[in-house]
Design a protein around this motif. Structure first.
Motif, PDB file in Angstrom:
ATOM      1  N   VAL A  27       0.966  -1.175   0.068  1.00 31.27           N
ATOM      2  CA  VAL A  27       0.061  -0.047   0.130  1.00 31.27           C
ATOM      3  C   VAL A  27       0.879   1.383  -0.128  1.00 31.27           C
ATOM      4  O   VAL A  27       1.717   1.391   0.745  1.00 31.27           O
ATOM      5  N   THR A  28       0.811   2.233  -0.935  1.00 34.74           N
ATOM      6  CA  THR A  28       1.566   3.290  -1.101  1.00 34.74           C
ATOM      7  C   THR A  28       0.560   4.407  -0.765  1.00 34.74           C
ATOM      8  O   THR A  28      -0.678   4.769  -1.155  1.00 34.74           O
ATOM      9  N   ASN A  29       1.060   5.589   0.318  1.00 28.69           N
ATOM     10  CA  ASN A  29       0.043   6.400   0.690  1.00 28.69           C
ATOM     11  C   ASN A  29       1.169   7.487   0.893  1.00 28.69           C
ATOM     12  O   ASN A  29       1.829   7.443   1.780  1.00 28.69           O
ATOM     13  N   GLY A  30       1.051   8.597  -0.098  1.00 30.73           N
ATOM     14  CA  GLY A  30       2.045   9.663   0.074  1.00 30.73           C
ATOM     15  C   GLY A  30       3.523   9.123  -0.017  1.00 30.73           C
ATOM     16  O   GLY A  30       3.860   8.533  -0.982  1.00 30.73           O
ATOM     17  N   LYS A  31       4.333   9.751   0.900  1.00 34.85           N
ATOM     18  CA  LYS A  31       5.438   9.251   0.933  1.00 34.85           C
ATOM     19  C   LYS A  31       5.949   7.989   1.737  1.00 34.85           C
ATOM     20  O   LYS A  31       7.307   7.642   1.839  1.00 34.85           O
ATOM     21  N   LEU A  32       4.870   7.159   2.184  1.00 32.06           N
ATOM     22  CA  LEU A  32       5.146   5.891   2.927  1.00 32.06           C
ATOM     23  C   LEU A  32       4.597   4.583   2.265  1.00 32.06           C
ATOM     24  O   LEU A  32       3.483   4.775   1.635  1.00 32.06           O
ATOM     25  N   ILE A  33       5.436   3.496   2.374  1.00 30.66           N
ATOM     26  CA  ILE A  33       5.078   2.370   1.654  1.00 30.66           C
ATOM     27  C   ILE A  33       4.899   1.134   2.612  1.00 30.66           C
ATOM     28  O   ILE A  33       5.882   1.228   3.291  1.00 30.66           O
ATOM     29  N   ARG A  85       8.398   1.316   4.436  1.00 31.38           N
ATOM     30  CA  ARG A  85       9.855   1.976   3.670  1.00 31.38           C
ATOM     31  C   ARG A  85       9.089   3.226   3.002  1.00 31.38           C
ATOM     32  O   ARG A  85       8.142   3.623   2.996  1.00 31.38           O
ATOM     33  N   ASN A  86      10.226   4.315   2.998  1.00 33.32           N
ATOM     34  CA  ASN A  86       9.863   5.415   2.271  1.00 33.32           C
ATOM     35  C   ASN A  86       9.882   5.316   0.628  1.00 33.32           C
ATOM     36  O   ASN A  86      10.081   4.190   0.390  1.00 33.32           O
ATOM     37  N   ARG A  87       9.412   6.520   0.137  1.00 33.05           N
ATOM     38  CA  ARG A  87       9.323   6.558  -1.468  1.00 33.05           C
ATOM     39  C   ARG A  87      10.746   5.914  -2.172  1.00 33.05           C
ATOM     40  O   ARG A  87      10.791   5.614  -3.049  1.00 33.05           O
ATOM     41  N   ARG A  88      11.736   6.276  -1.442  1.00 34.18           N
ATOM     42  CA  ARG A  88      13.171   5.744  -1.965  1.00 34.18           C
ATOM     43  C   ARG A  88      13.608   4.407  -2.010  1.00 34.18           C
ATOM     44  O   ARG A  88      14.545   3.711  -2.285  1.00 34.18           O
ATOM     45  N   GLU A 105      13.911   3.058   1.090  1.00 31.53           N
ATOM     46  CA  GLU A 105      14.797   2.651   2.411  1.00 31.53           C
ATOM     47  C   GLU A 105      13.802   2.251   3.339  1.00 31.53           C
ATOM     48  O   GLU A 105      12.772   2.667   3.645  1.00 31.53           O
ATOM     49  N   LEU A 106      14.563   1.110   4.091  1.00 28.69           N
ATOM     50  CA  LEU A 106      13.673   0.501   5.204  1.00 28.69           C
ATOM     51  C   LEU A 106      13.556   1.535   6.465  1.00 28.69           C
ATOM     52  O   LEU A 106      14.615   2.203   6.965  1.00 28.69           O
ATOM     53  N   LEU A 107      12.352   1.859   6.995  1.00 34.68           N
ATOM     54  CA  LEU A 107      11.999   2.492   8.096  1.00 34.68           C
ATOM     55  C   LEU A 107      11.697   1.673   9.370  1.00 34.68           C
ATOM     56  O   LEU A 107      12.099   1.888  10.328  1.00 34.68           O
ATOM     57  N   LEU A 108      10.860   0.625   9.151  1.00 36.90           N
ATOM     58  CA  LEU A 108      10.545  -0.269  10.390  1.00 36.90           C
ATOM     59  C   LEU A 108      10.201  -1.657   9.630  1.00 36.90           C
ATOM     60  O   LEU A 108       9.396  -1.725   8.768  1.00 36.90           O
ATOM     61  N   GLU A 109      10.667  -2.646  10.293  1.00 37.84           N
ATOM     62  CA  GLU A 109      10.477  -4.153  10.017  1.00 37.84           C
ATOM     63  C   GLU A 109       9.932  -4.974  10.961  1.00 37.84           C
ATOM     64  O   GLU A 109      10.402  -4.779  12.064  1.00 37.84           O
ATOM     65  N   GLU A 110       8.622  -5.530  10.926  1.00 33.20           N
ATOM     66  CA  GLU A 110       8.252  -6.378  11.941  1.00 33.20           C
ATOM     67  C   GLU A 110       9.190  -7.526  12.319  1.00 33.20           C
ATOM     68  O   GLU A 110       9.627  -7.965  11.387  1.00 33.20           O
ATOM     69  N   TYR A 111       9.401  -7.816  13.265  1.00 30.89           N
ATOM     70  CA  TYR A 111      10.331  -9.006  13.872  1.00 30.89           C
ATOM     71  C   TYR A 111       9.557 -10.030  13.772  1.00 30.89           C
ATOM     72  O   TYR A 111       8.536 -10.334  14.607  1.00 30.89           O
ATOM     73  N   ALA A 112       9.950 -10.910  13.103  1.00 26.89           N
ATOM     74  CA  ALA A 112       9.116 -12.577  12.938  1.00 26.89           C
ATOM     75  C   ALA A 112      10.293 -13.529  13.246  1.00 26.89           C
ATOM     76  O   ALA A 112      11.415 -13.619  12.846  1.00 26.89           O
ATOM     77  N   ARG A 113       9.902 -14.381  13.998  1.00 26.79           N
ATOM     78  CA  ARG A 113      10.543 -15.659  14.544  1.00 26.79           C
ATOM     79  C   ARG A 113       9.556 -16.896  14.335  1.00 26.79           C
ATOM     80  O   ARG A 113       8.607 -16.961  14.869  1.00 26.79           O
ATOM     81  N   ASN A 114      10.399 -17.620  13.853  1.00 28.61           N
ATOM     82  CA  ASN A 114       9.825 -19.137  13.640  1.00 28.61           C
ATOM     83  C   ASN A 114      10.364 -19.889  14.608  1.00 28.61           C
ATOM     84  O   ASN A 114      11.553 -20.429  14.728  1.00 28.61           O
TER      85      ASN A 114
END
Length: 99
Positions: A64-70, A82-85, A87-96
């Motif tokens: 989903v892209t909304n303005g400058k944020l994806i 991510r931002n429009r470029r 670049e990673l801003l926040l990633e959910e921590y996932a553990r199996n």
């Protein structure tokens, strides 16, 4: 299963429902519920502002892209912001736990 409802992205898997929706300029509201019937009640602190968002769904997940944020939802259900470029801003921590 990934679906689109207007400008909202919905993921249903194993009794969980995840909704990612634009919430103003360059912002998202993310909600999740385990089991039961989804109550589409407004528990947000602010009212949503109009925004132009686009939803893309493919074999690699959805975005989903909304303005400058994806916001990306990977096939595993993991959320990545991510931002429009790109670049990673926040990633959910996932553990199996099986690993």
């Amino acid at each position: 299963m990934l679906t689109q409802d207007q400008n909202r992205l919905i993921r249903r898997f194993d009794g969980e429902t995840l909704i990612v929706e634009p919430w103003g300029e360059s912002a998202f509201r993310v909600r999740a519920q385990q089991m039961g019937v989804w109550e589409d009640r407004d528990f947000a602190l602010t009212e949503p502002h109009r925004s132009e968002a686009s939803v893309e769904i493919d074999d690699n997940g959805a975005r989903v892209t909304n303005g400058k944020l994806i916001c990306e939802v990977l096939p595993s259900g993991k959320l990545v912001f991510r931002n429009r470029r790109g670049e990673l801003l926040l990633e959910e921590y996932a553990r199996n736990r099986r690993d």
